[in-house]
Write an enzyme that holds these catalytic residues in place. Structure first.
Site, mmCIF file in Angstrom:
data_model
loop_
_atom_site.group_PDB
_atom_site.id
_atom_site.type_symbol
_atom_site.label_atom_id
_atom_site.label_comp_id
_atom_site.label_asym_id
_atom_site.label_seq_id
_atom_site.Cartn_x
_atom_site.Cartn_y
_atom_site.Cartn_z
ATOM 1 N N ASP A 190 53.222 29.302 46.806
ATOM 2 C CA ASP A 190 52.271 29.603 45.732
ATOM 3 C C ASP A 190 51.183 30.490 46.329
ATOM 4 O OD1 ASP A 190 50.291 27.494 43.498
ATOM 5 O OD2 ASP A 190 50.134 29.618 43.998
ATOM 6 N N GLY A 214 51.618 33.914 34.556
ATOM 7 C CA GLY A 214 52.180 34.098 35.902
ATOM 8 C C GLY A 214 51.163 34.018 37.027
ATOM 9 N N VAL A 215 51.289 34.962 37.962
ATOM 10 C CA VAL A 215 50.366 35.014 39.118
ATOM 11 C C VAL A 215 48.922 35.166 38.642
ATOM 12 C CG1 VAL A 215 49.662 36.474 41.069
ATOM 13 C CG2 VAL A 215 52.075 36.006 40.677
ATOM 14 N N ASP A 216 48.731 36.032 37.658
ATOM 15 C CA ASP A 216 47.386 36.336 37.130
ATOM 16 C C ASP A 216 46.718 35.043 36.653
ATOM 17 O OD1 ASP A 216 46.355 38.990 34.792
ATOM 18 O OD2 ASP A 216 45.279 37.937 36.380
ATOM 19 N N SER A 247 55.512 42.908 39.469
ATOM 20 C CA SER A 247 56.295 43.442 38.343
ATOM 21 C C SER A 247 57.626 42.754 38.097
ATOM 22 C CB SER A 247 56.561 44.958 38.502
ATOM 23 O OG SER A 247 55.419 45.702 38.122
HETATM 24 N N1 APR Z 1 52.689 32.441 43.467
HETATM 25 C C1 APR Z 1 53.570 33.404 43.841
HETATM 26 N N2 APR Z 1 54.373 34.056 42.976
HETATM 27 C C2 APR Z 1 54.282 33.698 41.668
HETATM 28 C C3 APR Z 1 53.387 32.703 41.187
HETATM 29 C C4 APR Z 1 52.570 32.071 42.159
HETATM 30 N N3 APR Z 1 51.696 31.107 41.818
HETATM 31 N N4 APR Z 1 53.545 32.609 39.830
HETATM 32 C C5 APR Z 1 54.510 33.486 39.487
HETATM 33 N N5 APR Z 1 54.962 34.147 40.576
HETATM 34 C C6 APR Z 1 55.997 35.186 40.680
HETATM 35 C C7 APR Z 1 56.955 35.325 39.547
HETATM 36 O O1 APR Z 1 58.041 34.431 39.707
HETATM 37 C C8 APR Z 1 57.391 36.780 39.719
HETATM 38 O O2 APR Z 1 58.406 36.844 40.696
HETATM 39 O O3 APR Z 1 55.290 36.424 40.726
HETATM 40 C C9 APR Z 1 56.158 37.474 40.296
HETATM 41 C C10 APR Z 1 55.392 38.355 39.310
HETATM 42 O O4 APR Z 1 55.436 37.753 38.023
HETATM 43 P P1 APR Z 1 54.216 37.894 36.969
HETATM 44 O O5 APR Z 1 53.112 37.027 37.387
HETATM 45 O O6 APR Z 1 54.822 37.703 35.622
HETATM 46 O O7 APR Z 1 53.700 39.407 37.151
HETATM 47 P P2 APR Z 1 54.297 40.773 36.604
HETATM 48 O O8 APR Z 1 55.778 40.735 36.434
HETATM 49 O O9 APR Z 1 53.703 41.810 37.515
HETATM 50 O O10 APR Z 1 53.659 40.896 35.141
HETATM 51 C C11 APR Z 1 52.266 41.096 35.051
HETATM 52 O O11 APR Z 1 52.015 39.268 33.527
HETATM 53 O O12 APR Z 1 50.670 37.464 33.942
HETATM 54 C C12 APR Z 1 50.729 38.665 33.279
HETATM 55 O O13 APR Z 1 48.472 39.446 33.162
HETATM 56 C C13 APR Z 1 49.725 39.650 33.780
HETATM 57 O O14 APR Z 1 50.159 41.225 32.039
HETATM 58 C C14 APR Z 1 50.372 40.952 33.409
HETATM 59 C C15 APR Z 1 51.851 40.679 33.653
#
Ligand code: APR
Length: 180
Positions: A16, A38-40, A123
């Protein structure tokens, strides 16, 4: 799995990203910088409101660009927010924009004297980028950067789940053996 490039280390772990004890962690943000899923979502939840306050002051971030805020309540001192491309078909400059997101995050880290940085797989979640193609861009960009810049000592990729870790490990092995 780890690779040494000069005196720097590139490591791949499953975990994480909000729990990483590095100088900076990278957020996979959107252009508004107002948070998301997600990560955000995880980073804003774990880091607290100070991060969002600074994001609102910054105002926004173009795809492929990077901005920096406090890490708030996180172990990391900083959060570097970058915006990856939304994947359509690979013919709309997505590879270049994803490369820019990684490179601009690293350039910003170097400018702040950051020695250790943790990346998620940008992404490859909501933005739909195929994992193996994204991993190749992420790792190639990082290895090239470390060859050209000795200031950053550690780049850690924090993958969410065993499958993602396995894909990144396969791509890094191919990269280090010169197949890609
Ligand atoms: N730690 C590490 N990796 C994570 C975590 C975490 N806590 N949560 C999710 N992930 C992984 C997901 O499994 C994926 O492989 O991070 C990667 C990126 O996924 P997203 O968070 O969906 O990011 P992204 O694909 O770049 O999309 C960005 O999603 O959350 C919204 O505001 C954000 O609009 C933006 C879009």
């Amino acid at each position: 799995m780890q690779a040494k490039i000069n005196k720097s280390t590139l490591s791949l772990i499953e975990g994480d990203i909000t729990r990483q004890d590095t100088d900076a962690i990278v957020n996979a943000a959107n252009k508004s910088l107002r948070g998301g899923g997600g990560v955000d979502g995880a980073i804003h939840r774990a880091g607290g409101p100070k991060i969002l306050e600074e994001c609102i002051k910054i105002g926004g971030c173009e795809t492929g660009e990077a901005v920096i805020t406090t890490g708030g309540n996180l172990k990391a001192k900083y959060v570097i927010h970058t915006v990856g491309p939304v994947y359509r078909d690979g013919e709309h400059n997505e590879p270049r924009l994803l490369e820019n997101a990684y490179r601009n995050s690293l350039l910003l880290a170097s400018s702040k004297g950051i020695k250790g940085i943790a990346f998620p797989s940008i992404s490859t979640g909501a933005y739909g980028y195929p994992l193996e193609e994204a991993a190749e861009i992420a790792l190639k960009t990082s290895v090239t950067y470390l060859k050209e810049h000795t200031d950053i000592e550690l780049i850690r990729f924090v993958l969410f789940g065993r499958h993602a870790l396995g894909v990144y490990e396969m791509v890094l092995k191919r990269l280090m053996e010169g197949y890609i």
